[in-house]
Scaffold this active site. Structure first.
Site, short mmCIF file in Angstrom:
data_model
loop_
_atom_site.label_atom_id
_atom_site.label_comp_id
_atom_site.label_asym_id
_atom_site.label_seq_id
_atom_site.Cartn_x
_atom_site.Cartn_y
_atom_site.Cartn_z
NE ARG A 82 -46.85 54.99 39.69
CZ ARG A 82 -47.39 55.59 40.75
NH1 ARG A 82 -48.68 55.83 40.79
NH2 ARG A 82 -46.64 55.96 41.77
CE LYS A 184 -44.30 59.35 41.42
NZ LYS A 184 -45.03 60.59 41.56
CD GLU A 220 -52.57 63.40 37.83
OE1 GLU A 220 -52.44 62.81 38.90
OE2 GLU A 220 -51.95 63.09 36.80
N1 PLP Z 1 -50.62 62.06 40.51
C1 PLP Z 1 -49.39 62.57 40.40
C2 PLP Z 1 -49.14 63.55 39.31
C3 PLP Z 1 -48.39 62.19 41.30
O1 PLP Z 1 -47.16 62.71 41.22
C4 PLP Z 1 -48.69 61.27 42.32
C5 PLP Z 1 -47.66 60.84 43.26
O2 PLP Z 1 -47.11 59.82 43.17
C6 PLP Z 1 -49.99 60.77 42.39
C7 PLP Z 1 -50.93 61.18 41.48
C8 PLP Z 1 -50.37 59.79 43.45
O3 PLP Z 1 -49.89 58.51 43.14
P1 PLP Z 1 -49.55 57.47 44.25
O4 PLP Z 1 -50.78 57.27 45.05
O5 PLP Z 1 -49.16 56.26 43.51
O6 PLP Z 1 -48.45 58.03 45.06
C1 COI Z 2 -45.71 60.93 45.78
O1 COI Z 2 -46.81 61.09 46.32
O2 COI Z 2 -44.98 59.97 46.03
C2 COI Z 2 -45.24 61.86 44.80
O3 COI Z 2 -44.35 61.54 44.07
C3 COI Z 2 -45.90 63.18 44.75
C4 COI Z 2 -45.01 64.34 44.76
C5 COI Z 2 -44.06 64.42 45.89
C6 COI Z 2 -44.41 64.59 43.42
#
Ligand code: PLP
Ligand code: COI
Length: 341
Positions: A82, A184, A220
């Site tokens: 990612r 991200k 989201e």
């Molecule tokens: N959506 C957003 C906007 C986020 O910042 C995060 C955090 O990482 C997620 C979703 C969840 O992603 P992940 O499960 O890869 O941490």
């Molecule tokens: C995560 O879940 O790792 C995130 O980056 C979410 C948040 C702390 C921005």
């Protein structure tokens, strides 16, 4: 190796510097080998691209101690992928995926004393990030970059732990159609700061963002994807080009269909169907699964049958399974857990 003297069970989701961080630099068209450093400060030129044009992206993943004393990381290869995609979208030189995984191993091992013990409910959060470090004044990508991974021991993301939270439907957008919602990038989070402060002032834990083009579909929150459960037990998650492809959500949907035999749907979710769901939760690395008890839509309260006391039964089953896999109590699909030590 002696663990740090920390009240592991009462950690919150906040930054605490650990002994080492990893740093690599990109110059003259290539990445250097990178190294561990004890210096938590970064000195940059005043005109560095990250300061002027927010050329930055990041990742988030966790390391855990297992019952038999191993240290593992959960699916860091997906974070490497990612971050590669985020970097490309921001005209940054992607950090090689194999080097990303090596850096993850190194920085966890160097901070072994900071990896919370098994059973504490805490974990070591890793925050890989990279940014344009050389000066630019006309709008253009930088020529030099820095990639870093910092680590910090963390507890639950929401103060309430796994108690249901109340969120609100936001009047702000976090992403634009055809914009950067699917990567991200720090800039997405800068966009959300005013919205999150507004929500907190009004007494809500988070925002539900709707699709920016029509405001009719669920997207989201500021830091997590949504999971819903229908009254007949189907697990539903929104599909959209402007949400982050959450590692946790992808893992949970796989667990639901392939390990637990549940029916799953990844599809556009209209906001007007939300009131009919039996359970709602937020999922992400930081949040794992955080149950949503109610959603305030401009004064109209949607209350889920799962209530405000505990997580609903389907989300709880998913939560127990994913945390079991992360800590190697349950055998997960091949390659989901990277053994560091
Ligand atoms: N959506 C957003 C906007 C986020 O910042 C995060 C955090 O990482 C997620 C979703 C969840 O992603 P992940 O499960 O890869 O941490
Ligand atoms: C995560 O879940 O790792 C995130 O980056 C979410 C948040 C702390 C921005």
């Amino acid at each position: 190796m002696e663990k740090k003297n920390i009240d592991w069970g009462n950690l919150t989701f906040s930054y605490q510097p650990t002994d080492y961080r990893f740093v690599a630099n990109y110059k003259d068209g290539k990445w250097d080998e990178g190294e561990l450093t004890t210096d938590s400060n970064i000195v940059l030129n005043e005109c560095a691209c990250v300061f002027q044009y927010a050329q930055e992206c990041f990742e988030g993943l966790k390391a855990y101690t297992t019952e038999d004393g191993h240290i593992v990381a959960f699916r860091p290869d997906l974070n490497a992928d990612r971050m590669y995609n985020s970097a490309e979208r921001l005209e940054m030189p992607p950090y090689p995926k194999d080097k990303f995984l090596e850096a993850v191993d190194k920085v966890i091992m160097a901070n072994e004393a900071w990896v919370p013990p098994f059973g504490s409910g805490a974990s070591l959060y890793l925050r890989p990030y990279m940014f344009g470090s050389s000066p630019v004044i006309g709008v253009a990508p930088a020529e030099e970059y820095q990639f870093r991974i910092l680590t910090t021991p963390v507890g639950p993301y929401f103060k309430s732990g796994i108690k249901p939270i109340t969120i609100k439907v936001s009047d702000f957008d976090r992403a634009a159609p055809h914009g950067t919602g699917h990567i991200k990038a720090g800039l997405n989070y800068a966009m959300s700061l005013h919205a999150i402060i507004t929500a907190h002032k009004e007494g809500f834990s988070e925002n539900m963002y709707l699709d920016p083009a029509t405001r009719t579909y669920v997207e989201e929150t500021g830091g997590a994807n949504f999971l819903f459960v229908t009254k007949d037990g189907t697990v539903v998650t929104p599909k959209s080009d402007s949400i982050l492809p959450s590692v946790t959500r992808r893992s949970l949907m796989y667990i639901a269909s392939e390990m637990l035999g549940m029916k799953t749907e990844e599809r556009p979710v209209r906001f007007d169907e939300v009131k009919d769901f039996a359970e709602c939760g937020l999922c992400g690395t930081a949040a794992v699964i955080s149950p949503v008890g109610a959603i305030n839509d401009h004064g109209n309260l949607i209350q889920f049958p799962s209530g405000m006391d505990e997580m609903g039964p389907v989300l709880k089953k998913l939560y127990d399974t994913i945390t079991g896999i992360q800590q190697c109590k349950i055998e997960g699909p091949e390659g989901w857990v990277r053994v560091i030590k």
